[in-house]
Design a protein around this motif. Structure first.
Motif, PDB file in Angstrom:
ATOM      1  N   ALA A  65      -0.752  15.153   3.254  1.00 15.14           N
ATOM      2  CA  ALA A  65       0.206  14.295   2.545  1.00 15.14           C
ATOM      3  C   ALA A  65      -0.328  12.871   2.422  1.00 15.14           C
ATOM      4  N   ALA A  66      -0.964  12.374   3.475  1.00 23.05           N
ATOM      5  CA  ALA A  66      -1.492  11.006   3.440  1.00 23.05           C
ATOM      6  C   ALA A  66      -2.600  10.881   2.402  1.00 23.05           C
ATOM      7  N   ILE A  67      -3.439  11.893   2.310  1.00 24.31           N
ATOM      8  CA  ILE A  67      -4.521  11.859   1.309  1.00 24.31           C
ATOM      9  C   ILE A  67      -3.920  11.872  -0.092  1.00 24.31           C
ATOM     10  N   GLU A  68      -2.893  12.691  -0.259  1.00 22.57           N
ATOM     11  CA  GLU A  68      -2.253  12.778  -1.580  1.00 22.57           C
ATOM     12  C   GLU A  68      -1.516  11.476  -1.911  1.00 22.57           C
ATOM     13  N   ARG A  69      -0.913  10.854  -0.901  1.00 21.61           N
ATOM     14  CA  ARG A  69      -0.250   9.563  -1.165  1.00 21.61           C
ATOM     15  C   ARG A  69      -1.255   8.503  -1.615  1.00 21.61           C
ATOM     16  N   ALA A  70      -2.496   8.637  -1.115  1.00 24.65           N
ATOM     17  CA  ALA A  70      -3.540   7.684  -1.537  1.00 24.65           C
ATOM     18  C   ALA A  70      -4.170   8.103  -2.857  1.00 24.65           C
ATOM     19  N   HIS A  71      -3.619   9.165  -3.460  1.00 26.33           N
ATOM     20  CA  HIS A  71      -4.006   9.603  -4.805  1.00 26.33           C
ATOM     21  C   HIS A  71      -5.385  10.248  -4.870  1.00 26.33           C
ATOM     22  N   PHE A  72      -5.905  10.703  -3.715  1.00 26.38           N
ATOM     23  CA  PHE A  72      -7.192  11.412  -3.722  1.00 26.38           C
ATOM     24  C   PHE A  72      -6.947  12.924  -3.839  1.00 26.38           C
ATOM     25  N   ARG A  73      -7.908  13.615  -4.427  1.00 25.93           N
ATOM     26  CA  ARG A  73      -7.837  15.072  -4.464  1.00 25.93           C
ATOM     27  C   ARG A  73      -8.185  15.648  -3.099  1.00 25.93           C
ATOM     28  N   VAL A  74      -7.485  16.721  -2.713  1.00 28.09           N
ATOM     29  CA  VAL A  74      -7.772  17.408  -1.451  1.00 28.09           C
ATOM     30  C   VAL A  74      -8.301  18.796  -1.776  1.00 28.09           C
ATOM     31  N   LEU A  75      -9.422  19.155  -1.147  1.00 28.03           N
ATOM     32  CA  LEU A  75     -10.021  20.459  -1.405  1.00 28.03           C
ATOM     33  C   LEU A  75     -10.011  21.284  -0.130  1.00 28.03           C
ATOM     34  N   PRO A  76      -9.305  22.426  -0.139  1.00 31.37           N
ATOM     35  CA  PRO A  76      -9.165  23.222   1.079  1.00 31.37           C
ATOM     36  C   PRO A  76     -10.443  23.989   1.421  1.00 31.37           C
ATOM     37  N   CYS A  77     -10.766  24.057   2.714  1.00 32.83           N
ATOM     38  CA  CYS A  77     -11.928  24.808   3.193  1.00 32.83           C
ATOM     39  C   CYS A  77     -11.443  25.793   4.250  1.00 32.83           C
ATOM     40  N   ARG A  78     -11.665  27.066   4.001  1.00 31.17           N
ATOM     41  CA  ARG A  78     -11.124  28.115   4.885  1.00 31.17           C
ATOM     42  C   ARG A  78     -11.700  28.020   6.300  1.00 31.17           C
ATOM     43  N   VAL A  79     -10.828  28.053   7.303  1.00 31.44           N
ATOM     44  CA  VAL A  79     -11.340  28.017   8.685  1.00 31.44           C
ATOM     45  C   VAL A  79     -11.171  29.348   9.402  1.00 31.44           C
ATOM     46  N   MET A  80     -10.393  30.276   8.843  1.00 35.22           N
ATOM     47  CA  MET A  80     -10.132  31.518   9.568  1.00 35.22           C
ATOM     48  C   MET A  80     -11.011  32.670   9.110  1.00 35.22           C
ATOM     49  N   GLU A  81     -11.946  32.366   8.200  1.00 29.01           N
ATOM     50  CA  GLU A  81     -12.817  33.449   7.727  1.00 29.01           C
ATOM     51  C   GLU A  81     -14.258  33.247   8.155  1.00 29.01           C
ATOM     52  N   GLY A  82     -14.432  32.555   9.263  1.00 30.94           N
ATOM     53  CA  GLY A  82     -15.776  32.392   9.794  1.00 30.94           C
ATOM     54  C   GLY A  82     -16.447  31.108   9.325  1.00 30.94           C
ATOM     55  N   GLN A 122       0.843  -1.191   0.000  1.00 31.22           N
ATOM     56  CA  GLN A 122       0.000   0.000   0.000  1.00 31.22           C
ATOM     57  C   GLN A 122       0.889   1.256   0.000  1.00 31.22           C
ATOM     58  N   ASN A 123       1.932   1.242   0.818  1.00 35.96           N
ATOM     59  CA  ASN A 123       2.832   2.396   0.877  1.00 35.96           C
ATOM     60  C   ASN A 123       3.631   2.539  -0.412  1.00 35.96           C
ATOM     61  N   LEU A 124       4.115   1.410  -0.915  1.00 32.51           N
ATOM     62  CA  LEU A 124       4.912   1.455  -2.140  1.00 32.51           C
ATOM     63  C   LEU A 124       4.096   2.050  -3.289  1.00 32.51           C
ATOM     64  N   LEU A 125       2.811   1.723  -3.326  1.00 27.20           N
ATOM     65  CA  LEU A 125       1.966   2.202  -4.424  1.00 27.20           C
ATOM     66  C   LEU A 125       1.735   3.708  -4.362  1.00 27.20           C
ATOM     67  N   ALA A 126       2.046   4.314  -3.216  1.00 24.88           N
ATOM     68  CA  ALA A 126       1.976   5.777  -3.141  1.00 24.88           C
ATOM     69  C   ALA A 126       2.964   6.412  -4.117  1.00 24.88           C
ATOM     70  N   LEU A 127       3.993   5.663  -4.513  1.00 21.84           N
ATOM     71  CA  LEU A 127       5.023   6.200  -5.400  1.00 21.84           C
ATOM     72  C   LEU A 127       4.657   6.032  -6.868  1.00 21.84           C
ATOM     73  N   PHE A 128       3.521   5.403  -7.135  1.00 25.18           N
ATOM     74  CA  PHE A 128       3.111   5.168  -8.519  1.00 25.18           C
ATOM     75  C   PHE A 128       1.871   6.004  -8.840  1.00 25.18           C
ATOM     76  N   ASP A 129       1.503   5.992 -10.099  1.00 27.25           N
ATOM     77  CA  ASP A 129       0.409   6.829 -10.574  1.00 27.25           C
ATOM     78  C   ASP A 129      -0.843   5.972 -10.745  1.00 27.25           C
ATOM     79  N   VAL A 130      -1.822   6.212  -9.889  1.00 28.52           N
ATOM     80  CA  VAL A 130      -2.995   5.337  -9.869  1.00 28.52           C
ATOM     81  C   VAL A 130      -3.786   5.412 -11.172  1.00 28.52           C
ATOM     82  N   ALA A 131      -3.718   6.545 -11.829  1.00 30.57           N
ATOM     83  CA  ALA A 131      -4.519   6.700 -13.046  1.00 30.57           C
ATOM     84  C   ALA A 131      -3.885   5.957 -14.215  1.00 30.57           C
ATOM     85  N   ARG A 132      -2.569   5.769 -14.171  1.00 31.65           N
ATOM     86  CA  ARG A 132      -1.859   5.273 -15.341  1.00 31.65           C
ATOM     87  C   ARG A 132      -1.235   3.896 -15.115  1.00 31.65           C
ATOM     88  N   ASP A 133      -0.696   3.677 -13.912  1.00 30.10           N
ATOM     89  CA  ASP A 133       0.123   2.490 -13.673  1.00 30.10           C
ATOM     90  C   ASP A 133      -0.725   1.317 -13.197  1.00 30.10           C
TER      91      ASP A 133
END
Lengths: 494, 494
Positions: free
Chosen positions: B235-252, A210-221
């Motif tokens: 970073a963990a979300i990005e390693r799992a290849h998911f998109r992350v969408l920021p939501c402002r917390v300091m503007e109310g 699971q960790n190793l796959l973080a280094l690959f491209d899920v859409a392509r690989d």
């Protein structure tokens, strides 16, 4: 029940003793419900905490289970008292009968009893007949884990100044001493030249992947994988949302390599030194072809060498990693087969380019394995105890391999085809009369012998061997192998 | 060197003693290379194993590092001998100065010295000036981990029949006793009703998230996340290849909820009881709106309650999970802030629908945490030691929070804005004169005070607070807080 203020025994202990005695005397049958905490506390004019503490102790000692929202129910304690052959015994003489096996069996039994209660309205006991001979794969023989050494080293670490590391976040790649011990042995014993920095300590094969796959491209690989192969790895790849492409291993090297080439995969998962589950060894020429494929297509190979320590015949072919000149191989080893599957420790050896990617991707992450486990294992290795332990386990597995192959020959002869490759911790046994494996497994279980289906290892189910079952020998005691196979032959062939 | 056969001291120990004495006397400067094992063994007419054992001991004791392929090199031992305030001391009087901090510092220093050698051809020592006051966030104060209790329970477990569980693969969701202890306390202390079965023991926030994302669709589902927020989770979300969408917390709250609604996410990661890093508490009304969003869009909320145990002022708002009526909230708690970050243990409480998906996805998987750690923690909790331990840590953190806020008021007054919310293990300090945080951190470091940049917590970097630094108090000793802040004020404002 009468709580005695003058006895010097705490109330909760008195409550516990009362129920324990009753359960052991059969006054509270399995599946029956304990009084509610509130009601009993009111009856006894004591606090609810007292009753709760007593009930928790009953749960801890395996006499009861808690079903939140419903209450506490009596377990079938016959399982705590039984000591069948080939299984973990939970001696009642010991005041702590909390072995996991006993507790969970008790719970399963209790759950069955409860389900039955729901259906039939009466508490009954449903202890399944315990298997006498369990030829499971995976678990180790009871007593394999070097508990005394582990305890001594843990004591030592927790008494030293080292214990202050427990207050910190430690190196996400693992403790240096352990990595050094691993790297040093890989060089000396497996011709794998690597630095301790290339060794990354991980928490098991599936999470490594699971960790190793973080280094690959899920859409392509995509990931190419042996078929049949380890279903746990396939599940891990699928959980990481990557495509898995099966490559046939039972139709010769050419078919396998053709499938790998056609896959377009960027990562191939293979088990060259003992293919799981067939136990075959990949020929040197096939290894070279696989490396060429990786070199030419800029792909990587994950070499799972989970069973390197257990070879009983010829000298092993060198690992893929040892003949990899261009850094295309990720090497993976484990401690689950030789030390303990419950410790959750394995490791990856990353080639330079992937190591760089790993360091970037996991820069802000934390270790996959507790610091304490790593330090204790590192010291177990550096002190030389590991090497002695491994030799003992190897010798025992070799004796069991010999006993199992001999028993199969003697008891079943030509009626079965045994895939013998002089390696691994199990054998595949193919029954020649063509009965389906489900039937073979059922017949065996009814005779008190557990062997296992193999269908699940095939992605392409129509390729599966219809009459092939798995017979493992890592957990069963040597003395149980021959009578177990005799019972199996009797069940199958009369 | 002269090896004495008659002394009764093993040869390897004599070799070790010889080099240790030399290193301590300065005869072998940092960065210099030890003789080759082969050469020294020939010189001394002893086996290479003897020399190897001695060198390994030097490495273990922090006197040398091994650079495979190159040899063994002397470390800068001044770091082993120094005992700066507010840092882990590695007393030389103790014969085991192997604290991780000391060993790795020594290694870094040695690496620096080696790099320098390569460049300049001469061994030199490069010990960076040790920080006197480290206001880090994350690590705990040295001595927090209850090593004596941990040791006693570990002993107990490894001496009992329970140890046979080490030879098996255990429940992938975790040990029942530990899950029961967690579930029971969640109900009693946090109004979270759940069964032990819903509690899944995990190996840390990042890997929990990685596992949780296995239940979502990487091609379709995105994850909404507070901005600023915990960069490790991002970073963990990005390693799992998911998109992350920021939501402002300091503007109310309205801006936050608008961002969540616009995200189209299927999972929102939030820290309602102590927003990281601002430490704010999400208002009850905002919590209800967030739940409505999840209900309406069939989304889930991951409530990271990492800091629930550390609130110093008003009664906390109830967790999102406790007001979730439709099973949309995954609750996450951790032991890293109160027990040990090095143990790698946290847990998820899954709502019924996700629990079903989890069980399916992880059916053939294994526990994220070693059996032994789980059993020991379970017993630490069931015996009541955990509750006492937590109270002590809470009381100490409360004193440190008070000391830090008081020191900031006294020493800096109106020159800074302190984000005080009566919770957490750090404060954000915004310097009003507008100097960039990089400059503030550098000035502090030059004065021996470590405070930390906050830029990295913002996904939308242009929203980051230019002059805002993080001042943590989980690791520093109470007595060091006031002088540390005085030194910081001096560094910043003269």
């Amino acid at each position: 029940m009468h709580l005695d203020e003058t006895s010097g025994t705490p109330f909760y202990q008195q409550v516990f003793d009362h129920f324990r005695a009753g359960i052991e005397a059969g006054a509270y049958p399995a599946g029956s419900k304990l009084p509610s905490i509130r009601g009993l506390a009111a009856d006894q004019k004591c606090s609810r905490n007292t009753i709760e503490a007593a009930y928790q102790l009953l749960v801890q000692e395996g006499f009861a289970v808690s079903r939140p929202g419903s209450g506490y129910f009596i377990c079938d304690i016959s399982l705590l008292q039984a000591t069948p052959q080939g299984r973990t015994a939970a001696p009642r003489a010991d005041m702590r009968p909390r072995t996991r096996a006993a507790a969970s069996s008790a719970q399963v039994a209790s759950d069955a009893a409860l389900a039955d209660n729901a259906a039939h309205g009466a508490p009954t006991s449903h202890a399944p007949a315990p298997a006498t001979y369990d030829f499971t794969y995976g678990n180790l023989q009871t007593g394999t884990f070097p508990a005394a050494s582990w305890r001594a080293i843990t004591d030592d670490v927790l008494l030293s100044v080292e214990r202050s590391a427990a207050d910190t976040y430690t190196d996400p790649c693992g403790e240096y001493e352990l990595r050094h011990e691993i790297a040093w042995r890989l060089g000396a014993l497996r011709s794998i030249e690597c630095t301790p920095e290339q060794v990354v300590v991980q928490g098991g094969t599936q999470s490594s992947l699971q960790n190793l796959l973080a280094l690959f491209d899920v859409a392509r690989d995509a990931v190419a994988m042996e078929d049949p192969g380890y279903d746990g790895v396939r599940a891990a790849i699928e959980r990481a949302h990557f495509r898995v492409l099966p490559c046939r291993v039972m139709e010769g090297a050419d078919a396998f390599l053709a499938d790998v080439r056609a896959s377009g995969a960027r990562l191939a998962y293979v088990t060259p030194s003992s293919q799981f589950p067939t136990s075959g060894s990949m020929a040197l020429e096939t290894r070279r072809s696989l490396l060429s494929w990786a070199n030419e297509t800029d792909a990587y190979i994950l070499e799972d060498d989970y069973c390197r320590d257990f070879r009983y015949k010829e000298r092993p072919v060198p690992p893929l990693r040892s003949i990899d000149e261009r850094g295309r191989v990720v090497y993976m080893g484990t401690f689950s087969k030789s030390l303990s599957p419950a410790l959750r420790m394995n490791y990856l050896v990353l080639p330079p380019e992937l190591l760089e990617r790993w360091r970037t991707a996991f820069a802000g992450s934390y270790p996959a394995v507790p610091w304490l486990s790593q330090v204790v294992l590192g010291r177990f290795m550096s002190s030389g105890q590991w090497d002695r332990h491994l030799r003992r386990v190897q010798a025992r597995n070799r004796r069991k391999y010999d006993a199992l192959t001999e028993a199969l020959r003697t008891c079943m002869g030509e009626r079965v085809e045994v895939m013998e490759n002089g390696t691994g911790l199990h054998l595949l046994v193919n029954v020649r009369d063509g009965r389906p494996q489900e039937e073979l497994v059922t017949l065996a279980r009814e005779a008190g012998v557990l062997v296992y289906e193999t269908n699940k290892y095939w992605m392409q189910r129509d390729h599966a061997l219809k009459s092939c079952v798995l017979v493992g020998f890592s957990a069963i005691a040597e003395k149980d192998i021959e009578p177990g196979i005799q019972a199996l032959a009797q069940a199958w062939f009369g």
